[in-house]
Scaffold this motif. Structure first.
Motif, mmCIF file in Angstrom:
data_model
loop_
_atom_site.group_PDB
_atom_site.id
_atom_site.type_symbol
_atom_site.label_atom_id
_atom_site.label_comp_id
_atom_site.label_asym_id
_atom_site.label_seq_id
_atom_site.Cartn_x
_atom_site.Cartn_y
_atom_site.Cartn_z
ATOM 1 N N TYR A 1 52.059 43.585 -13.201
ATOM 2 C CA TYR A 1 53.296 43.623 -12.614
ATOM 3 C C TYR A 1 54.432 43.884 -13.704
ATOM 4 C CZ TYR A 1 52.434 38.549 -14.074
ATOM 5 O OH TYR A 1 52.013 37.494 -14.617
ATOM 6 N N TYR A 2 53.787 44.129 -14.907
ATOM 7 C CA TYR A 2 54.990 44.787 -16.279
ATOM 8 C C TYR A 2 55.207 46.293 -15.945
ATOM 9 C CZ TYR A 2 54.487 40.073 -18.471
ATOM 10 O OH TYR A 2 54.364 38.681 -18.575
ATOM 11 N N LEU A 3 54.217 46.844 -15.287
ATOM 12 C CA LEU A 3 54.082 48.481 -15.144
ATOM 13 C C LEU A 3 55.139 48.892 -14.147
ATOM 14 C CD1 LEU A 3 50.514 49.252 -15.547
ATOM 15 C CD2 LEU A 3 52.061 48.707 -17.293
ATOM 16 N N HIS B 1 47.259 37.797 -10.729
ATOM 17 C CA HIS B 1 48.429 37.792 -10.983
ATOM 18 C C HIS B 1 49.179 36.826 -10.281
ATOM 19 C CE1 HIS B 1 47.227 41.772 -12.263
ATOM 20 N NE2 HIS B 1 48.252 41.775 -13.053
ATOM 21 N N TRP B 2 50.236 36.217 -10.905
ATOM 22 C CA TRP B 2 51.035 35.211 -10.407
ATOM 23 C C TRP B 2 52.226 35.934 -9.103
ATOM 24 C CZ3 TRP B 2 52.957 30.454 -11.223
ATOM 25 C CH2 TRP B 2 54.392 30.064 -11.034
ATOM 26 N N ASP C 1 52.395 43.439 -5.090
ATOM 27 C CA ASP C 1 52.703 44.855 -5.196
ATOM 28 C C ASP C 1 51.334 45.197 -5.978
ATOM 29 O OD1 ASP C 1 55.197 44.867 -3.948
ATOM 30 O OD2 ASP C 1 56.354 44.806 -5.884
ATOM 31 N N VAL C 2 51.162 44.843 -6.924
ATOM 32 C CA VAL C 2 49.938 45.409 -7.665
ATOM 33 C C VAL C 2 48.441 45.273 -7.032
ATOM 34 C CG1 VAL C 2 51.377 45.257 -9.838
ATOM 35 C CG2 VAL C 2 49.822 43.663 -9.174
ATOM 36 N N HIS C 3 48.399 44.156 -6.467
ATOM 37 C CA HIS C 3 47.167 43.963 -5.554
ATOM 38 C C HIS C 3 46.904 44.929 -4.163
ATOM 39 C CE1 HIS C 3 45.213 40.757 -7.763
ATOM 40 N NE2 HIS C 3 46.271 40.512 -8.573
ATOM 41 N N ASP C 4 48.089 45.003 -3.762
ATOM 42 C CA ASP C 4 48.225 45.744 -2.793
ATOM 43 C C ASP C 4 47.933 47.357 -3.204
ATOM 44 O OD1 ASP C 4 48.689 43.850 -0.971
ATOM 45 O OD2 ASP C 4 50.987 44.401 -0.865
ATOM 46 N N LEU D 1 48.643 32.313 -6.989
ATOM 47 C CA LEU D 1 48.184 33.327 -7.432
ATOM 48 C C LEU D 1 47.312 34.183 -6.639
ATOM 49 C CD1 LEU D 1 44.652 32.778 -8.228
ATOM 50 C CD2 LEU D 1 45.746 31.198 -9.900
ATOM 51 N N ARG D 2 47.104 35.608 -6.939
ATOM 52 C CA ARG D 2 46.073 36.221 -6.104
ATOM 53 C C ARG D 2 45.366 36.859 -7.015
ATOM 54 N NH1 ARG D 2 48.540 40.857 -2.131
ATOM 55 N NH2 ARG D 2 46.950 41.881 -1.676
#
Length: 215
Positions: free
Chosen positions: A131-133, A159-160, A173-176, A194-195
């Protein structure tokens, strides 16, 4: 370049985080996200390790290793582990923590966007880093993942889920985006905080199937 955010605020940022964000965090604290103290972190690490479908890995990569708390656990199940973090101070602490594993653990200072190591891995651990990207940077990394995995390799992402205004994206967002990639999804877990998702380059079957426990 890793870590669970401390405060939660309403909406994500549209610009990438400056490297100074991470340098400043480690300048004021040795463990700015409480990796060694918080039950959330210990529980997250336990879930991450429990999700892995192999008992041992030949070559593993952990970008965003921070001070090496999860790295110390990964070192026990990898023949060779490459750790990386953006912060020189974080990698200094990681090297100290991992000193007894120095025969098979390599700790690098670098930015995952431009310093991704060469070669194939059969485990890539993406813990609290994506999520930093920016979306563009994430797309580039996601396209890189299948090329960096051995045929039987796997990626675990965790991720949180709460929103942090400074971060370009959320954990969801990033996991999707990972679920929409060419990677094969093999397992997942989520709760309010978390996921976690596990992926492979190709389907390997379950642990029980690989051990001939299923008829």
């Amino acid at each position: 370049m890793t870590g669970r955010p401390a405060p939660s605020t309403p909406s994500p940022a549209s610009q990438p985080l400056s490297d100074d964000y991470f340098h400043d965090m480690y300048a004021v604290a040795d463990d700015p996200w409480g990796f060694t103290e918080r039950w959330y972190e210990r529980r997250k690490y336990a879930l991450t390790l429990a999700s892995l479908s192999s008992e041992r890995y030949r070559r593993a990569f952990e970008p965003g290793c921070s001070i090496g708390v999860l790295s110390a656990e990964l070192a026990l199940c990898a023949d060779h582990l490459v750790c990386m973090d953006l912060s020189p101070r974080a990698t200094e602490f990681a090297r100290r923590r991992l000193a007894r594993h120095s025969d098979h653990v390599e700790v690098l200072t670098g930015n995952v966007v431009v310093d991704w190591p060469d070669g194939e891995f059969d485990l890539i651990v993406l813990s609290e880093i994506l999520y930093y990207l920016t979306p563009t940077q994430l797309d580039d990394l996601v396209r890189r993942l299948p090329r960096s995995l051995s045929p039987d390799g796997e990626v675990v992402a965790v991720h949180w889920r709460h929103t942090v205004s400074e971060y370009p994206q959320s954990g969801d967002d990033v996991h999707d985006r990972l679920l929409d990639s060419d990677l094969v999804h093999s397992a997942g877990y989520r709760d309010a905080d978390l996921r976690l998702d596990l992926f492979g380059r190709e389907s390997r079957g379950s642990v029980a199937q690989r051990e001939d426990l299923v008829g």
